[in-house]
Design a protein around this motif. Structure first.
Motif, mmCIF file in Angstrom:
data_model
loop_
_atom_site.group_PDB
_atom_site.id
_atom_site.type_symbol
_atom_site.label_atom_id
_atom_site.label_comp_id
_atom_site.label_asym_id
_atom_site.label_seq_id
_atom_site.Cartn_x
_atom_site.Cartn_y
_atom_site.Cartn_z
ATOM 1 N N LEU A 60 -25.869 1.481 26.513
ATOM 2 C CA LEU A 60 -24.500 1.009 26.727
ATOM 3 C C LEU A 60 -24.396 -0.506 26.601
ATOM 4 O O LEU A 60 -23.375 -1.032 26.169
ATOM 5 C CB LEU A 60 -23.997 1.443 28.107
ATOM 6 C CG LEU A 60 -23.656 2.908 28.290
ATOM 7 C CD1 LEU A 60 -23.381 3.211 29.757
ATOM 8 C CD2 LEU A 60 -22.464 3.294 27.431
ATOM 9 N N SER A 61 -25.441 -1.214 26.963
ATOM 10 C CA SER A 61 -25.407 -2.675 26.925
ATOM 11 C C SER A 61 -25.409 -3.237 25.515
ATOM 12 O O SER A 61 -25.121 -4.407 25.314
ATOM 13 C CB SER A 61 -26.586 -3.250 27.710
ATOM 14 O OG SER A 61 -26.476 -2.890 29.066
ATOM 15 N N ALA A 71 -15.523 -2.946 25.792
ATOM 16 C CA ALA A 71 -14.493 -1.903 25.728
ATOM 17 C C ALA A 71 -15.068 -0.590 25.218
ATOM 18 O O ALA A 71 -14.753 0.485 25.747
ATOM 19 C CB ALA A 71 -13.336 -2.355 24.840
ATOM 20 N N GLU A 72 -15.929 -0.662 24.219
ATOM 21 C CA GLU A 72 -16.538 0.553 23.677
ATOM 22 C C GLU A 72 -17.483 1.192 24.700
ATOM 23 O O GLU A 72 -17.523 2.412 24.852
ATOM 24 C CB GLU A 72 -17.299 0.229 22.384
ATOM 25 C CG GLU A 72 -17.769 1.456 21.644
ATOM 26 C CD GLU A 72 -18.448 1.114 20.322
ATOM 27 O OE1 GLU A 72 -19.209 1.970 19.836
ATOM 28 O OE2 GLU A 72 -18.219 0.012 19.772
ATOM 29 N N ALA A 73 -18.225 0.363 25.417
ATOM 30 C CA ALA A 73 -19.125 0.879 26.454
ATOM 31 C C ALA A 73 -18.326 1.596 27.542
ATOM 32 O O ALA A 73 -18.751 2.651 28.037
ATOM 33 C CB ALA A 73 -19.953 -0.258 27.055
ATOM 34 N N GLU A 74 -17.160 1.058 27.901
ATOM 35 C CA GLU A 74 -16.308 1.705 28.905
ATOM 36 C C GLU A 74 -15.811 3.055 28.396
ATOM 37 O O GLU A 74 -15.740 4.018 29.161
ATOM 38 C CB GLU A 74 -15.114 0.810 29.271
ATOM 39 C CG GLU A 74 -15.465 -0.381 30.132
ATOM 40 C CD GLU A 74 -15.860 -0.057 31.574
ATOM 41 O OE1 GLU A 74 -15.757 1.117 32.021
ATOM 42 O OE2 GLU A 74 -16.290 -0.995 32.265
ATOM 43 N N GLU A 75 -15.487 3.149 27.108
ATOM 44 C CA GLU A 75 -15.048 4.423 26.526
ATOM 45 C C GLU A 75 -16.171 5.460 26.573
ATOM 46 O O GLU A 75 -15.929 6.622 26.904
ATOM 47 C CB GLU A 75 -14.593 4.216 25.075
ATOM 48 C CG GLU A 75 -13.286 3.495 24.933
ATOM 49 C CD GLU A 75 -12.938 3.204 23.476
ATOM 50 O OE1 GLU A 75 -13.532 3.827 22.565
ATOM 51 O OE2 GLU A 75 -12.057 2.344 23.258
ATOM 52 N N VAL A 76 -17.373 5.040 26.240
ATOM 53 C CA VAL A 76 -18.521 5.955 26.275
ATOM 54 C C VAL A 76 -18.761 6.423 27.718
ATOM 55 O O VAL A 76 -18.968 7.612 27.964
ATOM 56 C CB VAL A 76 -19.786 5.297 25.684
ATOM 57 C CG1 VAL A 76 -21.026 6.152 25.939
ATOM 58 C CG2 VAL A 76 -19.611 5.037 24.194
ATOM 59 N N LEU A 83 -20.457 -1.105 34.697
ATOM 60 C CA LEU A 83 -20.907 -1.811 33.495
ATOM 61 C C LEU A 83 -20.912 -3.327 33.689
ATOM 62 O O LEU A 83 -21.825 -4.010 33.225
ATOM 63 C CB LEU A 83 -20.051 -1.433 32.285
ATOM 64 C CG LEU A 83 -20.311 -0.032 31.739
ATOM 65 C CD1 LEU A 83 -19.294 0.325 30.668
ATOM 66 C CD2 LEU A 83 -21.724 0.098 31.194
ATOM 67 N N HIS A 84 -19.915 -3.835 34.389
ATOM 68 C CA HIS A 84 -19.878 -5.273 34.666
ATOM 69 C C HIS A 84 -21.091 -5.684 35.502
ATOM 70 O O HIS A 84 -21.777 -6.658 35.182
ATOM 71 C CB HIS A 84 -18.577 -5.647 35.369
ATOM 72 C CG HIS A 84 -18.496 -7.087 35.737
ATOM 73 N ND1 HIS A 84 -18.277 -8.078 34.798
ATOM 74 C CD2 HIS A 84 -18.651 -7.712 36.930
ATOM 75 C CE1 HIS A 84 -18.288 -9.253 35.407
ATOM 76 N NE2 HIS A 84 -18.514 -9.057 36.698
ATOM 77 N N LEU A 96 -26.687 -7.918 36.241
ATOM 78 C CA LEU A 96 -28.078 -7.715 36.653
ATOM 79 C C LEU A 96 -29.046 -7.896 35.490
ATOM 80 O O LEU A 96 -30.144 -8.449 35.666
ATOM 81 C CB LEU A 96 -28.259 -6.337 37.282
ATOM 82 C CG LEU A 96 -27.590 -6.146 38.629
ATOM 83 C CD1 LEU A 96 -27.709 -4.693 39.090
ATOM 84 C CD2 LEU A 96 -28.184 -7.087 39.675
ATOM 85 N N GLU A 97 -28.652 -7.451 34.318
ATOM 86 C CA GLU A 97 -29.523 -7.629 33.146
ATOM 87 C C GLU A 97 -29.723 -9.114 32.835
ATOM 88 O O GLU A 97 -30.844 -9.543 32.531
ATOM 89 C CB GLU A 97 -28.934 -6.900 31.936
ATOM 90 C CG GLU A 97 -29.039 -5.401 32.060
ATOM 91 C CD GLU A 97 -28.299 -4.624 31.004
ATOM 92 O OE1 GLU A 97 -28.606 -3.425 30.863
ATOM 93 O OE2 GLU A 97 -27.412 -5.189 30.324
#
Length: 182
Positions: free
Chosen positions: A19-20, A25-30, A50-51, A56-57
């Motif tokens: 996801l990262s 926006a695409e990661a939120e959709e997935v 995700l935020h 953390l990453e």
């Protein structure tokens, strides 16, 4: 000490789908699509996941660089040290790949004793020495010698949030054949 790294994934999707690597926006959709499938562990991720993950990453990356780490990627791929059946259970059809740590340049691997989320959570205040830290390969080997693998001593999660040792893989070079296979 022979160390093998494991990566668990949904069989139908293939390994190392991250996801990262997607725009926010695409990661939120997935993630929203994953939430539709109530069986997948990812379906239970809270709002803001995700935020916080991206925060953390970047924190882990900065701490790793400060220790002399040499990340190639801006966001890591994830693996764990040793087999962990609990992680496999996160998926409807869980699969795993395993790769000896010797296949990697250890300067591109950082480690947390447990998942990054509880490791850096302000809610987890138990005073354990490995909270809030990222480790190099030699440091994590020393910690394993001291405490063992969490999936052995904390298989059911009754002794705390750590259930495995997370590996942040900062170079996909050794993973490319697996990533491009599917």
């Amino acid at each position: 000490m022979a160390v093998t790294l494991y990566h668990y994934y949904e069989k139908a999707l293939g390994p190392f789908r991250n996801l990262s690597d997607l725009p926010a926006a695409e990661a939120e959709e997935v993630l929203a699509a994953l939430r539709q499938n109530k069986k997948a562990m990812a379906a239970h991720r809270p709002d803001g996941y995700l935020h916080r993950r991206r925060e953390l990453e970047q924190l882990a990356r900065a701490l790793f660089i400060a220790k002399g780490g040499k990340p190639v990627r801006t966001a890591p791929h994830y693996m764990v040290i040793g087999e962990c059946e609990w992680l496999k259970s996160w998926y409807a059809e869980g699969e795993a790949v395993h790769i000896p740590v010797s296949n990697f340049d250890t300067d591109t691997l950082s480690f947390s004793y447990g998942d990054l989320f509880p490791t850096f959570s302000p809610k987890v205040q138990d005073g354990r020495e490995y909270r809030g830290k990222v480790y190099t390969y030699s440091e994590i080997v020393t910690l394993i010698q001291k405490y063992g693998l969490p999936q052995v001593w904390n298989k059911d999660g009754v002794y705390g949030p750590e259930r495995y040792i997370e590996v942040q893989v900062w170079d996909e070079g050794p993973l490319e054949i697996l990533i491009n296979h599917v």
